[in-house]
Design a protein around this motif. Structure first.
Motif, PDB file in Angstrom:
ATOM      1  N   TYR A  85     -77.959 -64.363 -39.087  1.00  0.00           N
ATOM      2  CA  TYR A  85     -77.310 -65.634 -39.424  1.00  0.00           C
ATOM      3  C   TYR A  85     -76.343 -65.470 -40.595  1.00  0.00           C
ATOM      4  O   TYR A  85     -75.324 -66.156 -40.675  1.00  0.00           O
ATOM      5  CB  TYR A  85     -78.364 -66.695 -39.737  1.00  0.00           C
ATOM      6  N   ARG A  86     -76.666 -64.546 -41.511  1.00  0.00           N
ATOM      7  CA  ARG A  86     -75.793 -64.302 -42.666  1.00  0.00           C
ATOM      8  C   ARG A  86     -74.418 -63.809 -42.243  1.00  0.00           C
ATOM      9  O   ARG A  86     -73.433 -64.038 -42.935  1.00  0.00           O
ATOM     10  CB  ARG A  86     -76.442 -63.300 -43.616  1.00  0.00           C
ATOM     11  N   PHE A 146     -66.620 -59.584 -41.314  1.00  0.00           N
ATOM     12  CA  PHE A 146     -65.514 -58.987 -40.565  1.00  0.00           C
ATOM     13  C   PHE A 146     -66.012 -58.273 -39.313  1.00  0.00           C
ATOM     14  O   PHE A 146     -65.372 -58.321 -38.266  1.00  0.00           O
ATOM     15  CB  PHE A 146     -64.736 -58.006 -41.455  1.00  0.00           C
ATOM     16  N   GLY A 147     -67.152 -57.614 -39.410  1.00  0.00           N
ATOM     17  CA  GLY A 147     -67.684 -56.886 -38.270  1.00  0.00           C
ATOM     18  C   GLY A 147     -67.998 -57.802 -37.095  1.00  0.00           C
ATOM     19  O   GLY A 147     -67.700 -57.476 -35.945  1.00  0.00           O
ATOM     20  N   LEU A 148     -68.595 -58.968 -37.394  1.00  0.00           N
ATOM     21  CA  LEU A 148     -68.901 -59.931 -36.332  1.00  0.00           C
ATOM     22  C   LEU A 148     -67.620 -60.458 -35.700  1.00  0.00           C
ATOM     23  O   LEU A 148     -67.511 -60.543 -34.474  1.00  0.00           O
ATOM     24  CB  LEU A 148     -69.728 -61.091 -36.897  1.00  0.00           C
ATOM     25  N   LEU A 196     -66.515 -59.954 -31.812  1.00  0.00           N
ATOM     26  CA  LEU A 196     -66.217 -61.082 -30.921  1.00  0.00           C
ATOM     27  C   LEU A 196     -64.810 -60.974 -30.349  1.00  0.00           C
ATOM     28  O   LEU A 196     -64.582 -61.282 -29.176  1.00  0.00           O
ATOM     29  CB  LEU A 196     -66.377 -62.404 -31.675  1.00  0.00           C
ATOM     30  N   PHE A 197     -63.872 -60.509 -31.178  1.00  0.00           N
ATOM     31  CA  PHE A 197     -62.494 -60.325 -30.711  1.00  0.00           C
ATOM     32  C   PHE A 197     -62.442 -59.279 -29.605  1.00  0.00           C
ATOM     33  O   PHE A 197     -61.800 -59.479 -28.567  1.00  0.00           O
ATOM     34  CB  PHE A 197     -61.598 -59.922 -31.883  1.00  0.00           C
TER      35      PHE A 197
END
Length: 199
Positions: free
Chosen positions: A118-119, A125-127, A131-132
């Motif tokens: 959740y953090r 940036f990695g998340l 997603l991109f």
């Protein structure tokens, strides 16, 4: 004037109520009349009743629905408009990805293990990069529903569409996760039963 976050939350719940009540509509409510039906139901759900609208009561119980929930609701409207004659493109893949995301997110977010995903939703940036990349892959594979889900969730998060500042709340919510897992389990049971009947 009502804040944007309240307007979007109430409208989303009114839309959900309109779609959930759609099976109660007459069978002839198909095609473009479905849109009129949804708009009328949403207007009624947003109308004040004893100081609070029905959508307001629903929002107090469900919270703000994720973009995933809105995508599935929109696909249900699309299916009703086409009279259910053609399968809704991308729905199955979207259900699978929602279920996978729920299984990989909620157990850890609820305290299983030391890692709290959740953090990451506060702008990691990695998340965002992941997603991109997933949205690009979905677009390349012509999984439009998945690509739209991811793109709209990130866009809504970027402009502060909801009260939450966490990207996960835009991607998923418990209700859509339960629905996706239940729908996939139901489909699996139906396939097993059909296979047993054939044999």
């Amino acid at each position: 004037m009502m804040p944007l976050t309240d307007m979007t939350g109430l409208t989303g719940n009114a839309f959900a109520l309109a779609v959930l009540l759609m099976p109660l509509a007459a069978a002839r409510v198909t095609g473009r009349t479905v849109l009129l039906y949804v708009v009328v139901c949403m207007a009624l759900a947003l109308a004040p009743f004893d100081g609070l609208s029905v959508a307001g009561y629903l929002r107090g119980w469900l919270g703000d629905l994720s973009i995933a929930a809105h995508m599935l609701l929109a696909l249900a409207v699309q299916q009703r408009m086409s009279r259910g004659e053609a399968p809704v493109a991308g729905r199955n893949g979207l259900l699978v990805l929602i279920a996978l995301a729920a299984f990989s997110f909620y157990p850890f977010a609820l305290g299983i293990g030391l890692f709290d995903p959740y953090r990451l939703g506060f702008g990691n940036f990695g998340l965002l990069a992941g997603l991109f990349a997933l949205a690009l892959l979905a677009s390349h594979k012509r999984k439009t529903a998945i690509a739209l889900w991811l793109a709209l969730a990130v866009l809504a998060w970027a402009i502060g569409w909801y009260e939450s500042g966490n990207l996960w709340d835009y991607l998923l919510d418990p209700w859509v996760s339960i629905y996706a897992i239940g729908a996939l389990l139901r489909r699996g049971v139906i396939r097993v039963v059909e296979r047993v009947r054939r044999n």
